[in-house]
Design an enzyme around this catalytic site. Structure first.
Site, PDB file in Angstrom:
ATOM      1  N   GLU A 128     -23.727 -31.186 -25.249  1.00 49.60           N
ATOM      2  CA  GLU A 128     -23.548 -29.732 -25.264  1.00 49.60           C
ATOM      3  C   GLU A 128     -22.811 -29.249 -26.507  1.00 49.60           C
ATOM      4  O   GLU A 128     -21.757 -28.637 -26.421  1.00 49.60           O
ATOM      5  CB  GLU A 128     -22.794 -29.284 -24.000  1.00 49.60           C
ATOM      6  CG  GLU A 128     -23.629 -29.411 -22.731  1.00 49.60           C
ATOM      7  CD  GLU A 128     -24.711 -28.356 -22.601  1.00 49.60           C
ATOM      8  OE1 GLU A 128     -24.890 -27.543 -23.526  1.00 49.60           O
ATOM      9  OE2 GLU A 128     -25.387 -28.363 -21.557  1.00 49.60           O
TER      10      GLU A 128
ATOM     11  N   GLU B 140     -28.974 -35.565 -17.227  1.00 48.14           N
ATOM     12  CA  GLU B 140     -28.169 -35.111 -16.090  1.00 48.14           C
ATOM     13  C   GLU B 140     -29.131 -34.483 -15.098  1.00 48.14           C
ATOM     14  O   GLU B 140     -29.979 -33.672 -15.477  1.00 48.14           O
ATOM     15  CB  GLU B 140     -27.131 -34.057 -16.506  1.00 48.14           C
ATOM     16  CG  GLU B 140     -26.036 -34.600 -17.404  1.00 48.14           C
ATOM     17  CD  GLU B 140     -25.014 -33.543 -17.839  1.00 48.14           C
ATOM     18  OE1 GLU B 140     -24.836 -32.519 -17.150  1.00 48.14           O
ATOM     19  OE2 GLU B 140     -24.397 -33.749 -18.900  1.00 48.14           O
TER      20      GLU B 140
HETATM   21  C1  IPT Z   1     -23.366 -29.984 -17.891  1.00 49.79           C
HETATM   22  C2  IPT Z   1     -22.413 -30.789 -18.714  1.00 49.79           C
HETATM   23  O1  IPT Z   1     -23.099 -31.538 -19.681  1.00 49.79           O
HETATM   24  C3  IPT Z   1     -21.585 -31.710 -17.882  1.00 49.79           C
HETATM   25  O2  IPT Z   1     -20.555 -32.209 -18.688  1.00 49.79           O
HETATM   26  C4  IPT Z   1     -21.014 -30.970 -16.712  1.00 49.79           C
HETATM   27  O3  IPT Z   1     -20.181 -29.971 -17.174  1.00 49.79           O
HETATM   28  C5  IPT Z   1     -22.113 -30.349 -15.916  1.00 49.79           C
HETATM   29  O4  IPT Z   1     -22.818 -29.458 -16.726  1.00 49.79           O
HETATM   30  C6  IPT Z   1     -21.553 -29.562 -14.751  1.00 49.79           C
HETATM   31  O5  IPT Z   1     -20.807 -30.316 -13.896  1.00 49.79           O
HETATM   32  S1  IPT Z   1     -23.848 -28.652 -18.915  1.00 49.79           S
HETATM   33  C7  IPT Z   1     -24.469 -27.351 -17.994  1.00 49.79           C
HETATM   34  C8  IPT Z   1     -24.975 -26.296 -18.926  1.00 49.79           C
HETATM   35  C9  IPT Z   1     -25.486 -27.694 -17.035  1.00 49.79           C
END
Ligand code: IPT
Length: 966
Positions: free
Chosen positions: A405, A483
């Site tokens: 990010e 993710e």
């Molecule tokens: C995403 C992040 O990369 C991760 O570090 C964490 O913050 C997650 O979100 C939420 O728990 S970024 C987001 C724009 C989905």
């Protein structure tokens, strides 16, 4: 402008295990905290008397050692977006340690190594400034030969909580300043080995290994490489053919002990041969496609924060292996260097991520984002060099990730170019490059099922940069979700639906659940009890509350239901039992190995009693293939009277591994045959009145149950609400314009329904009570008819009909019958899916059986209380309380059962589990329908098919009770 990179440090190099002398400087140090840099005493602190300072542990974070308090924020910076300046309120930790140099180091060149200082530091030795550091989770080394004394050394480190570097270390985690990794003095012998870079390639066509060896030796003397198991003994230089080798993979983590030595130093390494490459948009390891069954792992300990604890990390990674996880993204920084050794040894595919995130600039629409600002270019390059150099000899690392990010920009591109020039044996990953112009895998986070399907079919929307070449390039890349499945609170739901896509399309190489561990911090409450804290609990003015509590395991490493679900979804074996039980279809979902290391055991249990068991032969099933295996007759011979006949299969490890004992279950399959119990005829002569039906007595005013035998029990109330889960409190990305479910439910009034008694009618031996459960303000409601019939002196039959009325504005959370027993729960026994909870979209990890649940496991102890603990497909259950037990059997369809010591209202209103007080009741819900949980905290909300639209319901039950056993 402040420097954004370390100064005075040596070039980054590989972490090496050497026989050269080392001196550990960890331990108790002197410590002094100031509230700001300007406020920090300018008193020759580097050398002055410091006996009256406080003491602190090194390694540790000072905020977890009693100095000020930690702060949590996700992407928002905890201070103004005013780069490169930190705020005035910036804790400054002055550290001092006095030491004598070990005799073994004397006479050597000596290097001082810091493995982690958050966020920036000045390093002084004996009054001399050695340099400064940036890169909290990166190793920093200084040559201290000139200033080191034999005795009476004064090492002084001034650490800033925030610095210019904080703008590019804006990860979603606690801000935890301090020297949190070890400090070591390294004796560097003359002619010693400074750096090693070994690329150990495996040729899948021939099975041969090749080493490409680069060794930097002081004074350019030659080093020798020996690998006894491969009879290698050669000059450590250039390509070395080693003949046939066993390749390294996450499934076969074969490592060869190697030594590289000069006359004055010997370094030990473990070499793993493997090749990572892409072919036809597929991710290949050793020539075979691989599926990344991953998690994002932060370093976290509830008491120590990001301080490394070798036993705990081994336990953590073993827990991952036991849950079929084979890949880790080191979100969002390189972990402690020894974690990589464990990844190599236990077998994980690693995305090793650079310590870099500038997410806060999202709040300025990415204006002045360092990623695209030339002034930060060196800082970016310095970080990736430190990351790659430190970990470059680890076979587990299959990708380098530029960071997380950080928007996009020229500095990220420059990092990628450097990596590609330096290490062509691995792939470059960065999620922010949606156009994939400078990365080797197309990576996204939380993309919807629909979009992932499109990417799988290669019909996805064009990337932001639509230049044909970039677009063509992206379409040749494998895809991962770096993710997905946001494991916050009860959830994540609909992970299985993602996995089906990953398995369907070769281009999709798997994904990484966000995230492995909840970052709860242990604190002590006013009453001396342990409390798990989250954002805002330390009085932070800017914080993101419990968004940091979003893991598959608690901060204490207790598996959450999401982990059990994920383990089953990603299981490397899938066992499907034919409807007639004549055979099973076994899919070997491993990428590299057969199933020969597993024993397939079957058991047949009829009405709770095992009647037959055996094993089937699953030898010789090659990876990524499937086979049909016949089952013996005894799995299906007719048992006349059975209410439930469960055939279960387990794939178990034949021999113990370093992460699991022999017998550990890797995967399960089952077939269930159930007979719906027929209603017994009522015993002759039983009658009903407005206040009594057999063992049940009712309030004449509202027709509700008062007691069942001696059991004080109220109900049933019609319930369509649940205590919002974290996911219920966020709008799903698929419906970002709509309010979250918790708000929709509140708006529709289903969280505070009001009921009205309509009538009670007696007909021979039955009492029928009619009620209307309505929502405040609105016309919507549910009409219920509850017919009670005495079956015997102990058993009462309840037939329920529910009809929704009016125009509902929202789906329901569930449709159920709620009872309250005025006595605390002890536990329950049931036949249904278990042993843990299951919701319609997260029910992969449960199987049919006769389960016993202790009180503590009735529900899940989420840090922020919420709905949990629903058991699905229950046919029969006995809920034990101090005042006796309640047994419920269905005469129609199975139900979902939730038993809790807390009311939904209490769960919804309490913000921390430490504050939950049980009120002495047992809350029992028998649900005809229950909504899925989704993953709306990040990603899609509850999929349509898992929602509960307003609907009629019918169920027939038998209720009975028994006195409590003492
Ligand atoms: C995403 C992040 O990369 C991760 O570090 C964490 O913050 C997650 O979100 C939420 O728990 S970024 C987001 C724009 C989905």
């Amino acid at each position: 402008m402040l420097p954004q990179i370390s100064t005075g440090t040596l070039s980054s190099r590989a972490r090496l295990t050497s026989n050269a002398p080392e001196q550990q400087l960890d331990g108790k140090w002197h410590f002094r905290l100031s509230r700001s840099l300007r406020g920090a005493p300018d008193d020759q602190w580097q050398t002055a008397e410091c006996e009256n300072w406080d003491e602190i542990d090194v390694p540790a974070h000072w905020n977890l050692q009693g100095f000020e308090s930690p702060a949590y924020s996700n992407h928002q910076m905890p201070f103004p977006l005013d780069p490169p300046y930190p705020p005035d309120a910036n804790q400054i930790g002055d550290y001092r340690v006095d030491f004598d140099t070990d005799a073994a180091l004397q006479g050597h060149r000596v290097v001082l190594r810091f493995d982690g200082i958050e966020s920036a530091a000045e390093i002084w030795l004996n009054g001399e400034l050695l340099g400064t550091t940036r890169g909290s989770r990166l190793t920093q080394e200084f040559d201290v030969t000139a200033s080191l004394r034999e005795s009476g050394n004064q090492l002084a480190v001034r650490v800033m909580q925030f610095s210019d570097a904080s703008y590019i270390e804006d990860q979603d985690m606690w801000w935890l300043p301090g020297i949190f990794r070890s400090v070591t003095l390294l004796g560097r012998p003359d002619g010693g080995i400074e750096d090693i870079f070994i690329v150990a390639d495996y040729d899948p066509a021939t099975g041969a290994g090749t080493l490409d060896v680069k060794v930097a030796v002081q004074n350019d003397v030659d080093a020798r490489l020996t690998i006894p198991a491969l009879t290698v003994d050669a000059v450590a230089k250039g390509p070395i053919e080693v003949g046939l080798v066993e390749p390294w993979s996450a499934e076969t983590p074969t490592l060869y002990d190697a030594e590289i030595s000069t006359a004055s130093e010997t370094v030990q390494l473990r070499v793993g041969f493997r090749r990572v490459h892409i072919e036809e948009a597929q991710l290949l390891v050793n020539g075979r496609p691989v599926m990344l069954r991953g998690v994002n792992r932060h370093e976290h300990h509830p008491d120590k924060g990001r301080v490394f604890d070798p036993e705990r990390v081994r336990a953590e990674l073993s827990l991952m292996k036991r849950h079929n996880i084979n890949a880790v993204r080191t979100s969002h920084y390189p972990p402690h260097p020894e974690v990589l050794d464990l990844f190599d040894e236990l077998g994980f595919y690693i995305i090793d991520e650079c310590d870099l995130e500038s997410h806060g600039f999202e709040h300025s629409e990415w204006r002045r984002n360092p990623s695209n600002d030339d002034a930060w270019r060196e800082a970016y390059l310095d970080r990736i060099r430190r990351t790659v150099n430190r970990d470059k000899n680890h076979p587990s690392v299959i990708m380098w990730s530029l960071g997380n990010e950080a928007g996009t920009g020229a500095n990220l591109e420059a990092m990628s170019s450097w990596v590609k020039a330096f290490d062509s044996s691995r792939l470059v990953h960065y999620e922010g490059d949606w156009s994939s112009t400078y990365v080797d895998v197309y990576s996204r986070m939380y993309a919807s099922h629909a979009e992932v399907g499109e990417i799988g079919r290669e019909v996805e929307q064009p990337a932001p940069i639509t230049a044909t070449a970039a677009e063509m390039h992206r379409r040749t890349l494998p895809f991962i979700q770096c993710e997905f499945g946001h494991a916050m609170g009860n959830g994540p739901g609909a992970v299985a639906e993602y996995w089906d896509l990953f398995e369907q399309y070769p281009r999709l190489a798997g994904g990484f659940i966000w995230e492995w561990i909840e970052h709860g911090l242990a604190t002590t409450g006013a009453d001396g009890t342990r409390r798990i804290a989250y954002g805002g609990d330390f009085g932070e003015t800017v914080h993101d509350s419990n968004f940091v509590i979003d893991g598959l395991v608690s901060a204490d490493l207790e598996p959450r239901p999401g982990l059990i679900d994920y383990a089953a979804i990603i299981a490397p074996v899938r066992i499907v039992v034919a409807a007639d039980r004549s055979h099973i279809d076994v899919a070997n979902r491993y990428d590299m190995v057969s199933l020969d290391h597993l024993e397939l055991v079957w058991r047949r249990v009829v009405d709770g009693v095992e009647i037959a068991a055996g094993t089937v032969d699953a030898a010789g099933i090659s990876p990524r293939s499937r086979t049909r295996i016949p089952l013996p007759e005894s799995t299906r011979s007719v048992v006349e009277t059975a209410l439930a006949d469960v055939l279960s299969l387990e794939a178990r490890l034949r021999v113990a591994t370093s992460w699991a004992p022999a017998g550990h279950v890797v995967s399960r399959g089952e077939d269930v045959r159930e007979t719906v119990i027929t209603a017994p005829e009522p015993t002759a002569g039983l009658t009903a009145s407005a206040s009594h039906v057999g063992a049940a007595s009712f309030g004449v005013v509202d027709g509700a149950l008062v007691t069942l035998g001696a059991l004080p029990i109220a109900g049933p109330a019609v319930g369509i609400w649940r205590a919002p889960t974290d996911n219920d409190r966020y709008p799903g990305w698929d419906e970002a314009e709509k309010p979250p479910f918790a708000d929709r439910w509140h708006d529709a009034g289903i969280d505070r329904t009001v009921s009205r008694f309509i009538s009670a009618e007696i007909e021979s031996a039955s009492l029928t009570v009619r009620t209307r459960t309505g929502t405040p303000i609105r016309e919507t409601g549910i009409e219920g008819a509850f017919t009670w019939t005495a079956l015997s002196s102990t058993d009462v039959r309840l037939d329920v009909t529910l009809e929704p009325r009016g125009k509902w504005t929202s789906d329901w959370a569930r449709l159920g019958l709620d009872f309250v027993i005025a006595s605390p729960p002890r536990g329950m026994d049931y036949f249904g899916l278990g042993p843990g909870q299951a919701y319609p979209d997260s029910a992969s990890g449960v199987s049919h059986g006769w389960w016993n649940v202790e009180r503590a496991h009735l529900t899940v102890d989420h840090v922020r209380p919420q709905e949990s603990g629903s058991r699905r497909e229950v046919r029969e259950a006995t809920v034990q309380t101090d005042a006796g037990s309640l047994t419920v059997r269905t005469l129609s369809q199975p139900f979902a059962l939730t038993v809790s010591p807390h009311s939904r209202k209490t769960l919804a209103e309490t913000t921390h589990n430490a504050d939950l007080v049980a009120d002495g009741n047992t809350y029992v819900s028998i649900d005809l329908a229950q909504s899925g949980v989704g993953t709306a905290t990040c990603g899609p909300g509850i999929l349509q098919r898992y929602r509960v639209a307003p609907q009629p319901g019918r169920i027939s039950l038998v209720l009975s009770t028994a006195p409590a056993t003492v």
